[in-house]
Design an enzyme around this catalytic site. Structure first.
Site, PDB file in Angstrom:
ATOM      1  N   SER A  98      -4.801 -73.971 119.825  1.00  0.00           N
ATOM      2  CA  SER A  98      -5.693 -75.098 120.117  1.00  0.00           C
ATOM      3  C   SER A  98      -5.048 -76.380 119.608  1.00  0.00           C
ATOM      4  CB  SER A  98      -7.039 -74.903 119.413  1.00  0.00           C
ATOM      5  OG  SER A  98      -7.819 -76.092 119.448  1.00  0.00           O
TER       6      SER A  98
ATOM      7  N   TYR B 299     -11.201 -73.170 111.505  1.00  0.00           N
ATOM      8  CA  TYR B 299     -10.688 -73.004 112.872  1.00  0.00           C
ATOM      9  C   TYR B 299      -9.283 -73.595 112.976  1.00  0.00           C
ATOM     10  CZ  TYR B 299     -10.727 -73.110 118.001  1.00  0.00           C
ATOM     11  OH  TYR B 299     -10.432 -72.920 119.333  1.00  0.00           O
TER      12      TYR B 299
ATOM     13  N   LYS C 246      -5.706 -71.619 113.851  1.00  0.00           N
ATOM     14  CA  LYS C 246      -4.877 -71.936 115.015  1.00  0.00           C
ATOM     15  C   LYS C 246      -3.472 -72.387 114.599  1.00  0.00           C
ATOM     16  CE  LYS C 246      -7.935 -70.785 118.005  1.00  0.00           C
ATOM     17  NZ  LYS C 246      -7.720 -69.545 118.793  1.00  0.00           N
TER      18      LYS C 246
END
Length: 241
Positions: free
Chosen positions: A133, A146, A150
């Protein structure tokens, strides 16, 4: 980009990018093994794509290994399974952090390990594609775990490329911008939050799952045979400006 005679494992195939990728690759001739938390999430995928469906809890390493062994030796692995828990650095919970890192990072590495072991035993070859991402490249509010997951999978992908290339296995990473899935809608449904992000995309929009699925097909194909250890940003120019 014809995948006739090829078999691909897609984790997180129950919805979002994973499900759209399953449809895209099936339309190009691939046989699909779709994995998700429950068979209910995979409902209809067999009818849509002819997929073999496997339910597995990717927060449990033993479940990941069991599912990958059940899938057997395949040609490609697409690691799409992922979650997000929106918490700030100050409010981050142990439960939320563990859930995100276990599913987004640890499970992806374990799935790649099992895939690679099967490919080496079969004589080598194949492709591992990990979904990252742009959150691994820029700091977004409430995305601390998160973002860490990633950025971590991108680092792991580079190691996979180095160690597995002698076996003819490529490892690549794809970093989408905001892609309008159910997961993204939770984080970006508020126009106050989304509009400042939208204007930073030279292409003038967020991505659709189909945009990402077509990029996956490109990276898996033999047309990308010299691409390994790389991160492809599919971001409408976001990281360029």
């Amino acid at each position: 980009m014809d995948f006739k005679g090829k078999k691909v494992i897609i984790t997180g195939a129950g919805k979002g990018i994973g499900r759209t990728t399953a449809r895209e690759l099936a339309a190009r001739g691939a046989s699909i093994v779709g994995m998700s938390l429950t068979l209910e999430e995979l409902a209809g995928l067999t009818e849509e794509t002819g997929a073999t469906c496997i339910a597995a809890d990717f927060s449990d390493v033993a479940e990941v290994r069991r599912a990958m062994k059940e899938a057997g030796t395949c040609d490609y692995l697409v690691n799409c399974a992922g979650i997000n828990v929106l918490e700030s650095v100050l409010d981050m919970s142990d439960k939320g952090c563990d859930a995100v890192l276990h599913i987004n990072l640890r499970a992806a590495i374990v799935a790649a390990q099992e895939f690679a072991r099967a490919r080496v035993a079969a004589g080598g070859g194949g492709v591992i594609l990990n979904i990252s991402s742009i959150a691994g490249h820029r700091g977004f509010q409430d995305h601390v775990c998160y973002a860490a997951s990633k950025a971590g999978i991108e680092g792991a992908t580079r190691v996979m490329a180095k160690e597995l290339s002698p076996h003819g296995i490529r490892a690549v990473c794809l970093a989408p911008t905001i892609t309008m899935t159910e997961l993204a809608a939770e984080a970006w449904s508020d126009p106050v939050k989304s509009e400042p992000m939208m204007v930073r995309h030279p292409i003038g929009r967020f991505a659709q799952p189909e945009d990402i699925a077509r990029a996956v097909a490109m990276l898996l194909s033999d047309d990308a045979c010299m691409v390994t250890g790389s991160v492809l940003s599919v971001d409408g120019g976001f990281l360029a400006v």
